[in-house]
Design a protein around this motif. Sequence first.
Motif, PDB file in Angstrom:
ATOM      1  N   ASN A  72      21.281  42.657  88.080  1.00  0.00           N
ATOM      2  CA  ASN A  72      22.179  42.346  89.189  1.00  0.00           C
ATOM      3  C   ASN A  72      22.467  43.591  90.018  1.00  0.00           C
ATOM      4  O   ASN A  72      22.620  43.514  91.243  1.00  0.00           O
ATOM      5  CB  ASN A  72      23.488  41.752  88.661  1.00  0.00           C
ATOM      6  N   ALA A  73      22.534  44.712  89.351  1.00  0.00           N
ATOM      7  CA  ALA A  73      22.699  45.975  90.080  1.00  0.00           C
ATOM      8  C   ALA A  73      21.388  46.305  90.791  1.00  0.00           C
ATOM      9  O   ALA A  73      20.308  46.030  90.286  1.00  0.00           O
ATOM     10  CB  ALA A  73      23.077  47.089  89.117  1.00  0.00           C
ATOM     11  N   LYS A  74      21.501  46.896  91.938  1.00  0.00           N
ATOM     12  CA  LYS A  74      20.322  47.197  92.724  1.00  0.00           C
ATOM     13  C   LYS A  74      19.430  48.207  92.017  1.00  0.00           C
ATOM     14  O   LYS A  74      19.912  49.131  91.364  1.00  0.00           O
ATOM     15  CB  LYS A  74      20.758  47.757  94.083  1.00  0.00           C
ATOM     16  N   HIS A  75      18.122  47.985  92.131  1.00  0.00           N
ATOM     17  CA  HIS A  75      17.146  48.941  91.617  1.00  0.00           C
ATOM     18  C   HIS A  75      17.239  49.133  90.112  1.00  0.00           C
ATOM     19  O   HIS A  75      17.131  50.265  89.611  1.00  0.00           O
ATOM     20  CB  HIS A  75      17.289  50.300  92.323  1.00  0.00           C
ATOM     21  N   THR A  76      17.459  48.032  89.400  1.00  0.00           N
ATOM     22  CA  THR A  76      17.445  48.080  87.947  1.00  0.00           C
ATOM     23  C   THR A  76      16.475  47.043  87.411  1.00  0.00           C
ATOM     24  O   THR A  76      16.210  46.025  88.059  1.00  0.00           O
ATOM     25  CB  THR A  76      18.829  47.815  87.346  1.00  0.00           C
ATOM     26  N   THR A  77      15.955  47.321  86.249  1.00  0.00           N
ATOM     27  CA  THR A  77      15.055  46.369  85.614  1.00  0.00           C
ATOM     28  C   THR A  77      15.250  46.426  84.113  1.00  0.00           C
ATOM     29  O   THR A  77      15.676  47.449  83.572  1.00  0.00           O
ATOM     30  CB  THR A  77      13.587  46.649  85.974  1.00  0.00           C
ATOM     31  N   PHE A  78      14.951  45.318  83.455  1.00  0.00           N
ATOM     32  CA  PHE A  78      15.078  45.212  82.020  1.00  0.00           C
ATOM     33  C   PHE A  78      13.783  44.674  81.441  1.00  0.00           C
ATOM     34  O   PHE A  78      13.108  43.864  82.075  1.00  0.00           O
ATOM     35  CB  PHE A  78      16.225  44.267  81.645  1.00  0.00           C
ATOM     36  N   LEU A  79      13.473  45.111  80.248  1.00  0.00           N
ATOM     37  CA  LEU A  79      12.333  44.583  79.524  1.00  0.00           C
ATOM     38  C   LEU A  79      12.840  44.072  78.181  1.00  0.00           C
ATOM     39  O   LEU A  79      13.205  44.861  77.309  1.00  0.00           O
ATOM     40  CB  LEU A  79      11.249  45.649  79.324  1.00  0.00           C
ATOM     41  N   GLN A  80      12.882  42.766  78.040  1.00  0.00           N
ATOM     42  CA  GLN A  80      13.268  42.144  76.782  1.00  0.00           C
ATOM     43  C   GLN A  80      12.020  41.980  75.939  1.00  0.00           C
ATOM     44  O   GLN A  80      11.076  41.295  76.344  1.00  0.00           O
ATOM     45  CB  GLN A  80      13.921  40.779  77.033  1.00  0.00           C
ATOM     46  N   MET A  81      12.023  42.621  74.787  1.00  0.00           N
ATOM     47  CA  MET A  81      10.853  42.600  73.919  1.00  0.00           C
ATOM     48  C   MET A  81      11.198  41.851  72.641  1.00  0.00           C
ATOM     49  O   MET A  81      12.036  42.318  71.857  1.00  0.00           O
ATOM     50  CB  MET A  81      10.410  44.031  73.598  1.00  0.00           C
ATOM     51  N   ASN A  82      10.598  40.702  72.461  1.00  0.00           N
ATOM     52  CA  ASN A  82      10.823  39.876  71.282  1.00  0.00           C
ATOM     53  C   ASN A  82       9.595  39.858  70.389  1.00  0.00           C
ATOM     54  O   ASN A  82       8.494  40.206  70.816  1.00  0.00           O
ATOM     55  CB  ASN A  82      11.173  38.449  71.698  1.00  0.00           C
ATOM     56  N   SER A  83       9.797  39.437  69.157  1.00  0.00           N
ATOM     57  CA  SER A  83       8.689  39.329  68.200  1.00  0.00           C
ATOM     58  C   SER A  83       7.847  40.596  68.191  1.00  0.00           C
ATOM     59  O   SER A  83       6.609  40.551  68.269  1.00  0.00           O
ATOM     60  CB  SER A  83       7.816  38.118  68.542  1.00  0.00           C
ATOM     61  N   LEU A  84       8.515  41.720  68.081  1.00  0.00           N
ATOM     62  CA  LEU A  84       7.810  42.992  68.136  1.00  0.00           C
ATOM     63  C   LEU A  84       6.852  43.157  66.969  1.00  0.00           C
ATOM     64  O   LEU A  84       7.099  42.675  65.851  1.00  0.00           O
ATOM     65  CB  LEU A  84       8.816  44.139  68.163  1.00  0.00           C
ATOM     66  N   ARG A  85       5.768  43.827  67.265  1.00  0.00           N
ATOM     67  CA  ARG A  85       4.709  44.066  66.281  1.00  0.00           C
ATOM     68  C   ARG A  85       4.508  45.569  66.122  1.00  0.00           C
ATOM     69  O   ARG A  85       4.812  46.336  67.052  1.00  0.00           O
ATOM     70  CB  ARG A  85       3.403  43.445  66.763  1.00  0.00           C
ATOM     71  N   PRO A  86       3.980  46.002  64.999  1.00  0.00           N
ATOM     72  CA  PRO A  86       3.709  47.444  64.827  1.00  0.00           C
ATOM     73  C   PRO A  86       2.841  48.003  65.949  1.00  0.00           C
ATOM     74  O   PRO A  86       3.028  49.159  66.344  1.00  0.00           O
ATOM     75  CB  PRO A  86       3.007  47.497  63.471  1.00  0.00           C
ATOM     76  N   GLU A  87       1.943  47.208  66.478  1.00  0.00           N
ATOM     77  CA  GLU A  87       1.068  47.693  67.560  1.00  0.00           C
ATOM     78  C   GLU A  87       1.802  47.863  68.894  1.00  0.00           C
ATOM     79  O   GLU A  87       1.232  48.383  69.850  1.00  0.00           O
ATOM     80  CB  GLU A  87      -0.146  46.775  67.750  1.00  0.00           C
ATOM     81  N   ASP A  88       3.051  47.438  68.964  1.00  0.00           N
ATOM     82  CA  ASP A  88       3.863  47.698  70.151  1.00  0.00           C
ATOM     83  C   ASP A  88       4.469  49.103  70.118  1.00  0.00           C
ATOM     84  O   ASP A  88       5.084  49.532  71.097  1.00  0.00           O
ATOM     85  CB  ASP A  88       4.988  46.671  70.270  1.00  0.00           C
ATOM     86  N   THR A  89       4.313  49.784  69.008  1.00  0.00           N
ATOM     87  CA  THR A  89       4.830  51.141  68.887  1.00  0.00           C
ATOM     88  C   THR A  89       4.201  52.035  69.945  1.00  0.00           C
ATOM     89  O   THR A  89       2.975  52.137  70.044  1.00  0.00           O
ATOM     90  CB  THR A  89       4.544  51.710  67.492  1.00  0.00           C
ATOM     91  N   ALA A  90       5.050  52.653  70.757  1.00  0.00           N
ATOM     92  CA  ALA A  90       4.571  53.478  71.859  1.00  0.00           C
ATOM     93  C   ALA A  90       5.765  54.136  72.535  1.00  0.00           C
ATOM     94  O   ALA A  90       6.921  53.777  72.288  1.00  0.00           O
ATOM     95  CB  ALA A  90       3.820  52.625  72.884  1.00  0.00           C
TER      96      ALA A  90
END
Length: 120
Positions: A72-90
């Motif tokens: 809602n605030a200008k120039h902001t973004t969110f990344l909702q990460m569900n069902s995370l896997r070990p290969e998402d490690t970064a």
Amino acid sequence: VQLQASGGGLVQAGRSLRLSCAASGNIFSLNRMGWYRQAPGKQRELAAEISSVGSTTYADSVKGRFTISSGNAKHTTFLQMNSLRPEDTAVYYCYARISSTKTLRWGDYWGQGTLVTVSS
């Protein structure tokens, strides 16, 4: 222009995390924001991005699990990460394509990386 990212951490596989990013400074216009990630020993890759009109792009490996949204605030973004896997490690890097008030030219700006570690 500065990008401030937050929200990384250590989680178990199957759990969720939410990353946040806010751009500030001399912003004239914003074209898109998103997240790249770089796993150990691998090249940086696009995870997800969202345009100023709301269109989204996802890497095949995260489709159905990650959701990018604008705040809602200008120039902001969110990344909702569900069902995370070990290969998402970064290290996840927020970026934005912005036209600054100083140059009126498009440029890519990067935030500091935030580490996401998913344990099995």
